[in-house]
Scaffold this active site. Structure first.
Site, PDB file in Angstrom:
ATOM      1  N   ASP A  37     -11.719   1.660   4.016  1.00 20.29           N
ATOM      2  CA  ASP A  37     -11.601   0.631   4.233  1.00 20.29           C
ATOM      3  C   ASP A  37     -13.623   0.810   3.494  1.00 20.29           C
ATOM      4  OD1 ASP A  37     -10.061  -1.321   4.309  1.00 20.29           O
ATOM      5  OD2 ASP A  37      -9.705  -0.527   6.109  1.00 20.29           O
ATOM      6  N   LYS A  82       1.035  -1.024  -0.181  1.00 18.82           N
ATOM      7  CA  LYS A  82       0.248   0.042   0.168  1.00 18.82           C
ATOM      8  C   LYS A  82       0.736   1.350   0.537  1.00 18.82           C
ATOM      9  CE  LYS A  82      -3.488  -2.644   2.608  1.00 18.82           C
ATOM     10  NZ  LYS A  82      -4.154  -2.753   3.258  1.00 18.82           N
ATOM     11  N   GLN A 129      -5.339  -2.135   9.708  1.00 17.20           N
ATOM     12  CA  GLN A 129      -4.798  -3.667   9.417  1.00 17.20           C
ATOM     13  C   GLN A 129      -5.659  -4.177  10.327  1.00 17.20           C
ATOM     14  OE1 GLN A 129      -3.505  -3.774   6.298  1.00 17.20           O
ATOM     15  NE2 GLN A 129      -3.868  -5.777   6.527  1.00 17.20           N
TER      16      GLN A 129
HETATM   17  N1  LIG Z   1      -8.473  -3.111   7.401  1.00 17.55           N
HETATM   18  C1  LIG Z   1      -8.060  -3.743   6.653  1.00 17.55           C
HETATM   19  N2  LIG Z   1      -8.162  -3.174   4.834  1.00 17.55           N
HETATM   20  C2  LIG Z   1      -7.839  -4.845   3.657  1.00 17.55           C
HETATM   21  O1  LIG Z   1      -7.964  -4.341   2.908  1.00 17.55           O
HETATM   22  C3  LIG Z   1      -7.312  -5.872   4.194  1.00 17.55           C
HETATM   23  C4  LIG Z   1      -6.791  -6.132   5.690  1.00 17.55           C
HETATM   24  N3  LIG Z   1      -7.548  -5.214   6.277  1.00 17.55           N
HETATM   25  N4  LIG Z   1      -6.919  -7.643   6.219  1.00 17.55           N
HETATM   26  C5  LIG Z   1      -5.729  -8.113   5.272  1.00 17.55           C
HETATM   27  C6  LIG Z   1      -6.332  -8.029   3.868  1.00 17.55           C
HETATM   28  C7  LIG Z   1      -5.806  -8.606   2.423  1.00 17.55           C
HETATM   29  N5  LIG Z   1      -5.252  -7.227   2.347  1.00 17.55           N
HETATM   30  C8  LIG Z   1      -4.491  -7.324   0.473  1.00 17.55           C
HETATM   31  C9  LIG Z   1      -3.880  -6.207   0.380  1.00 17.55           C
HETATM   32  C10 LIG Z   1      -2.781  -6.395  -0.475  1.00 17.55           C
HETATM   33  C11 LIG Z   1      -2.821  -7.751  -1.209  1.00 17.55           C
HETATM   34  C12 LIG Z   1      -0.843  -7.806  -1.857  1.00 17.55           C
HETATM   35  O2  LIG Z   1      -0.540  -6.913  -2.889  1.00 17.55           O
HETATM   36  N6  LIG Z   1      -1.154  -8.866  -2.976  1.00 17.55           N
HETATM   37  C13 LIG Z   1       0.017  -8.960  -4.183  1.00 17.55           C
HETATM   38  C14 LIG Z   1       1.642  -9.318  -3.802  1.00 17.55           C
HETATM   39  C15 LIG Z   1       0.772 -10.433  -2.860  1.00 17.55           C
HETATM   40  C16 LIG Z   1       2.381 -10.523  -2.266  1.00 17.55           C
HETATM   41  O3  LIG Z   1       3.473  -9.537  -2.389  1.00 17.55           O
HETATM   42  O4  LIG Z   1       3.248 -11.848  -1.918  1.00 17.55           O
HETATM   43  C17 LIG Z   1      -0.803 -10.108  -4.991  1.00 17.55           C
HETATM   44  O5  LIG Z   1      -1.237 -10.908  -4.632  1.00 17.55           O
HETATM   45  O6  LIG Z   1      -0.060 -10.130  -6.410  1.00 17.55           O
HETATM   46  C18 LIG Z   1      -3.019  -9.203  -0.448  1.00 17.55           C
HETATM   47  C19 LIG Z   1      -4.005  -8.803   0.353  1.00 17.55           C
HETATM   48  C20 LIG Z   1      -6.132  -6.275   2.271  1.00 17.55           C
HETATM   49  N7  LIG Z   1      -6.716  -6.274   3.467  1.00 17.55           N
END
Ligand SMILES: Nc1nc(=O)c2c([nH]1)NC[C@@H]1CN(c3ccc(C(=O)N[C@@H](CCC(=O)O)C(=O)O)cc3)C=[N+]21
Length: 252
Positions: A96, A29, A73
């Protein structure tokens, strides 16, 4: 269009503890904010901190005029009261979309929430950008016929194999197999399960819910993990933060 020179949208992230996956997401992020020229601030708190510590961090950002979006988070460590903490977050900065009023307005017909949650918003955005028609289809929202499959659903594969659009967010690796999917269907994988992998830089990698090698042979469109919903979720967080900044700065 009005000009708003010198005003920069600002995102605040509150991270409690050291969960590896949370560290990765928060890092992603922050990088995304840098790429688009947004300000970002991260407050890191120790795992054993108190509810009041997190609430104080939230309230500080509530008052900070350079911050337009606040994200706590999740998941928080067990001993913390998630409800109490999220309730401290002011409605106007809830990027969020987890505030009860934003949730309620999302569910009620004809009402406009200030923010919609980033991951569902990401799924819709992926469908729209890929030209997948939602209206009238068997799937989720947007005038589709929605069927929810959960942990206690009997024969889930019977339901999914009739669906035009399958969105899986179970957190169970390899749950969705090739025979669960109708030929030509659209499959969106929201699963993010960290699994140990010593060959990876951080010692783990993310896997989705979908058995990709099987399902890609049947589906017409599919999102991979990583590289699918995750990055789009981060993008939607930036969109929400930008919208919030525009609203607060009277900028249309
Ligand atoms: N308050 C809150 N808001 C959220 O939006 C929130 C949260 N808590 N807790 C966890 C989940 C999960 N989530 C993700 C964000 C980015 C990737 C992401 O960037 N993934 C990349 C890279 C993964 C890596 O580098 O290993 C991908 O899928 O290509 C995944 C999952 C947001 N969440």
């Amino acid at each position: 269009m009005k000009k708003c020179l010198g005003k920069v949208p600002g995102l605040a992230v509150i991270l409690v503890g050291q969960r590896r996956d949370s560290l990765t997401y928060v890092h992603n992020k922050i990088i995304a904010c840098e790429e688009v020229g947004m300000k970002s601030v991260v407050t890191e708190l120790p795992t054993d901190c108190a509810d009041a510590d997190v609430q104080n961090a939230v309230m500080r950002f509530n008052k900070d005029p350079s911050i337009h979006g606040i994200l706590v988070q999740l998941p928080l460590p067990q001993h913390l009261d998630e409800e109490k903490i999220l309730d401290a977050l002011c409605l106007e900065k809830d990027v969020d979309g987890f505030h009860p009023l934003n949730m309620g307005n999302l569910a009620l017909r004809g009402r406009e929430p200030l923010f919609t949650p980033c991951t569902p918003k990401a799924c819709i955005e992926l469908l729209i950008r890929s030209g997948v028609q939602i209206m009238g289809k068997k799937a989720a929202r947007h005038h589709a016929t929605v069927t929810i499959v959960h942990a206690f659903t009997e024969n889930p594969e019977q339901i999914t194999s009739e669906a035009d659009i399958v969105v899986s967010a179970a957190g169970v690796p390899s749950l969705v197999r090739g025979n669960w999917i109708k030929s030509g269907a659209t499959v969106i994988d929201v699963g993010t399960s960290p699994v140990e992998d010593p060959s990876c830089e951080d010692g783990y990698r993310l896997v989705g819910d979908v058995c990709f090698e099987e399902v890609i042979k049947v589906a017409s469109v599919i999102t991979p993990v990583p590289g699918g919903v995750g990055p789009m979720t981060v993008t939607m967080l930036l969109v929400n933060t930008l919208d919030s900044a525009k609203r607060m700065l009277n900028f249309t």
